[in-house]
Design a protein around this motif. Sequence first.
Motif, PDB file in Angstrom:
ATOM      1  N   ALA A 180      -3.027  -4.614 -14.710  1.00  8.72           N
ATOM      2  CA  ALA A 180      -4.010  -3.826 -13.977  1.00  8.72           C
ATOM      3  C   ALA A 180      -5.077  -4.727 -13.363  1.00  8.72           C
ATOM      4  O   ALA A 180      -5.479  -4.545 -12.208  1.00  8.72           O
ATOM      5  CB  ALA A 180      -4.662  -2.794 -14.895  1.00  8.72           C
ATOM      6  N   LEU A 181      -5.508  -5.727 -14.130  1.00  8.70           N
ATOM      7  CA  LEU A 181      -6.527  -6.644 -13.616  1.00  8.70           C
ATOM      8  C   LEU A 181      -5.960  -7.492 -12.487  1.00  8.70           C
ATOM      9  O   LEU A 181      -6.625  -7.729 -11.471  1.00  8.70           O
ATOM     10  CB  LEU A 181      -7.036  -7.543 -14.747  1.00  8.70           C
ATOM     11  N   GLN A 186     -12.381 -13.208 -16.473  1.00  7.00           N
ATOM     12  CA  GLN A 186     -13.489 -12.927 -17.392  1.00  7.00           C
ATOM     13  C   GLN A 186     -13.295 -11.587 -18.087  1.00  7.00           C
ATOM     14  O   GLN A 186     -13.472 -11.459 -19.310  1.00  7.00           O
ATOM     15  CB  GLN A 186     -14.808 -12.933 -16.622  1.00  7.00           C
ATOM     16  N   SER A 187     -12.895 -10.591 -17.303  1.00  2.00           N
ATOM     17  CA  SER A 187     -12.682  -9.263 -17.875  1.00  2.00           C
ATOM     18  C   SER A 187     -11.604  -9.293 -18.936  1.00  2.00           C
ATOM     19  O   SER A 187     -11.735  -8.681 -20.002  1.00  2.00           O
ATOM     20  CB  SER A 187     -12.291  -8.268 -16.770  1.00  2.00           C
ATOM     21  N   THR A 202      -5.776  -5.195  -9.550  1.00  2.00           N
ATOM     22  CA  THR A 202      -7.104  -4.858  -9.036  1.00  2.00           C
ATOM     23  C   THR A 202      -7.744  -6.026  -8.310  1.00  2.00           C
ATOM     24  O   THR A 202      -8.327  -5.866  -7.235  1.00  2.00           O
ATOM     25  CB  THR A 202      -8.017  -4.409 -10.191  1.00  2.00           C
ATOM     26  N   ALA A 203      -7.625  -7.207  -8.892  1.00  2.41           N
ATOM     27  CA  ALA A 203      -8.219  -8.388  -8.261  1.00  2.41           C
ATOM     28  C   ALA A 203      -7.567  -8.653  -6.906  1.00  2.41           C
ATOM     29  O   ALA A 203      -8.244  -8.976  -5.925  1.00  2.41           O
ATOM     30  CB  ALA A 203      -8.062  -9.605  -9.170  1.00  2.41           C
ATOM     31  N   HIS A 206       0.805  -1.214   0.000  1.00  2.08           N
ATOM     32  CA  HIS A 206       0.000   0.000   0.000  1.00  2.08           C
ATOM     33  C   HIS A 206       0.839   1.266   0.000  1.00  2.08           C
ATOM     34  O   HIS A 206       0.369   2.318  -0.410  1.00  2.08           O
ATOM     35  CB  HIS A 206      -0.943  -0.007   1.205  1.00  2.08           C
ATOM     36  N   ALA A 224       2.896  -3.110  -8.579  1.00  2.00           N
ATOM     37  CA  ALA A 224       2.276  -1.807  -8.364  1.00  2.00           C
ATOM     38  C   ALA A 224       2.985  -0.745  -9.209  1.00  2.00           C
ATOM     39  O   ALA A 224       2.354   0.114  -9.804  1.00  2.00           O
ATOM     40  CB  ALA A 224       2.307  -1.438  -6.887  1.00  2.00           C
ATOM     41  N   VAL A 246      -8.945  -5.951  -4.568  1.00  2.00           N
ATOM     42  CA  VAL A 246     -10.335  -6.188  -4.170  1.00  2.00           C
ATOM     43  C   VAL A 246     -10.423  -7.350  -3.180  1.00  2.00           C
ATOM     44  O   VAL A 246     -11.271  -7.371  -2.286  1.00  2.00           O
ATOM     45  CB  VAL A 246     -11.207  -6.472  -5.415  1.00  2.00           C
ATOM     46  N   ALA A 264     -12.835 -12.782  -7.103  1.00  2.00           N
ATOM     47  CA  ALA A 264     -12.102 -11.689  -7.745  1.00  2.00           C
ATOM     48  C   ALA A 264     -11.277 -12.212  -8.915  1.00  2.00           C
ATOM     49  O   ALA A 264     -11.222 -11.596  -9.983  1.00  2.00           O
ATOM     50  CB  ALA A 264     -11.198 -11.002  -6.724  1.00  2.00           C
ATOM     51  N   GLN A 302     -10.528  -6.440   0.271  1.00  2.00           N
ATOM     52  CA  GLN A 302     -11.655  -5.654   0.769  1.00  2.00           C
ATOM     53  C   GLN A 302     -12.941  -6.462   0.798  1.00  2.00           C
ATOM     54  O   GLN A 302     -13.341  -6.986   1.838  1.00  2.00           O
ATOM     55  CB  GLN A 302     -11.858  -4.416  -0.107  1.00  2.00           C
ATOM     56  N   ASP A 303     -13.575  -6.552  -0.353  1.00  2.00           N
ATOM     57  CA  ASP A 303     -14.926  -7.102  -0.383  1.00  2.00           C
ATOM     58  C   ASP A 303     -15.003  -8.580  -0.741  1.00  2.00           C
ATOM     59  O   ASP A 303     -15.519  -9.389   0.027  1.00  2.00           O
ATOM     60  CB  ASP A 303     -15.768  -6.333  -1.422  1.00  2.00           C
ATOM     61  N   LEU A 304     -14.486  -8.867  -1.905  1.00  2.00           N
ATOM     62  CA  LEU A 304     -14.783 -10.152  -2.511  1.00  2.00           C
ATOM     63  C   LEU A 304     -13.786 -11.251  -2.121  1.00  2.00           C
ATOM     64  O   LEU A 304     -12.610 -10.963  -1.899  1.00  2.00           O
ATOM     65  CB  LEU A 304     -14.782  -9.995  -4.040  1.00  2.00           C
ATOM     66  N   LEU A 312     -13.502 -12.920 -11.877  1.00  2.00           N
ATOM     67  CA  LEU A 312     -13.921 -11.686 -12.539  1.00  2.00           C
ATOM     68  C   LEU A 312     -12.785 -11.106 -13.376  1.00  2.00           C
ATOM     69  O   LEU A 312     -13.001 -10.627 -14.494  1.00  2.00           O
ATOM     70  CB  LEU A 312     -14.382 -10.667 -11.492  1.00  2.00           C
ATOM     71  N   ALA A 313     -11.578 -11.165 -12.837  1.00  2.00           N
ATOM     72  CA  ALA A 313     -10.422 -10.638 -13.570  1.00  2.00           C
ATOM     73  C   ALA A 313     -10.208 -11.436 -14.862  1.00  2.00           C
ATOM     74  O   ALA A 313      -9.990 -10.862 -15.934  1.00  2.00           O
ATOM     75  CB  ALA A 313      -9.186 -10.680 -12.694  1.00  2.00           C
TER      76      ALA A 313
END
Lengths: 169, 169
Positions: A137-138, A161-162, A141-142, A11, A89, A145, A155, A148-150, A158-159
């Motif tokens: 980036a995916l 799939q995206s 991001t995954a 972070h 990052a 995420v 995640a 945090q949430d998923l 979704l990555a």
Amino acid sequence: MLDAAAAVWAHDFSASLSSIALRADVSRSTLHRYFTDRQALIDALLLDSLARLETADDGSATAVPAMETLEHFLRAGVEMGDRVIFLFADPKRFEGNPHWSSDDGDEEMRALVDRARAEGAIGAGIPTSWALNLYYALLYTAAEVSNQDLPRHVAADLAVQSFRRSVAP
Amino acid sequence: MLDAAAAVWAHDFSASLSSIALRADVSRSTLHRYFTDRQALIDALLLDSLARLETADDGSATAVPAMETLEHFLRAGVEMGDRVIFLFADPKRFEGNPHWSSDDGDEEMRALVDRARAEGAIGAGIPTSWALNLYYALLYTAAEVSNQDLPRHVAADLAVQSFRRSVAP
DNA sequence: GCGAAATGCGACAGTGGTGTCGCAGAATGG
DNA sequence: CCATTCTGCGACACCACTGTCGCATTTCGC
């Protein structure tokens, strides 16, 4: 300690060694006893993270479609969480570091993308550089995420799939 | 000076004021003369960047489909380049900053995404949090790529296409 | 229980960024 | 041309982080 360093530096790469020691539940002295230098800790974490990535990436034979290799690699990366955030990052973070061959960062990936394109999984209108940046980036991001949430695997799904949809012909 | 700060901080938020002064071709004294504090410079840049975003976002009436608003906003953001990287590189960067309302960062966007979903542009299997994070990641990536290989508008097109495809039902 | 190894604590100097000065040299405008 | 304003330069104290040390304490293996 490496876990703590990954978590903190994921972070904020400029975070102090004190904060890492705190996160690792050790004193700053102990941290310095294992890693003389800030640089030593960076190198150790880099090496360890790359090794894990390598291990996680083992199952990907070159025989299977390149797209599946990319997918496998993406899932493995997401599973690694903070380690992967630390690694990707900032693409220039490890420039000039002897342990960071450009192979790791780029060439191998570029070749994989080109192969996927040849196999028809990536459209002609998609520049390779965009596909690569999108991929990282995916991944990033995954991993983010997942903190945090998923749930991690959601995640990752979704990555994947995206990516498939984004670069499809 | 704001441009210089955006350019430098877009890549390393911990960069020194000296490096910004250097980039802006002014002395550190002059920089301090206009912005007493590091914090003052941050706030000024934040405010200025948000204002630009607001301006760029003007054309988006609420009447048009939400997806088009998102698209318009994305293109405008990419056009801003470093400013947008500065704003969205780290979602927690401005936590607690009086100029950074959660509205800017999240609520408004979340509402937009929900509206797009209601209008059928976003699939049921796509969690809102993923759509949001993906959106910011694409914005960031497109801005980043614009600094390297691809022309700004091409990167924007690719980002828009990726988003539409990724979240499509 | 005892000795060795590992850990924590506090202190230290060194370093680089920060914020504040005063002063001297442009640049600007009337 | 002169006066006002802006700018650059160097100096200063301040602070947080860094890297190193010695010593006391705890932990661990036998």
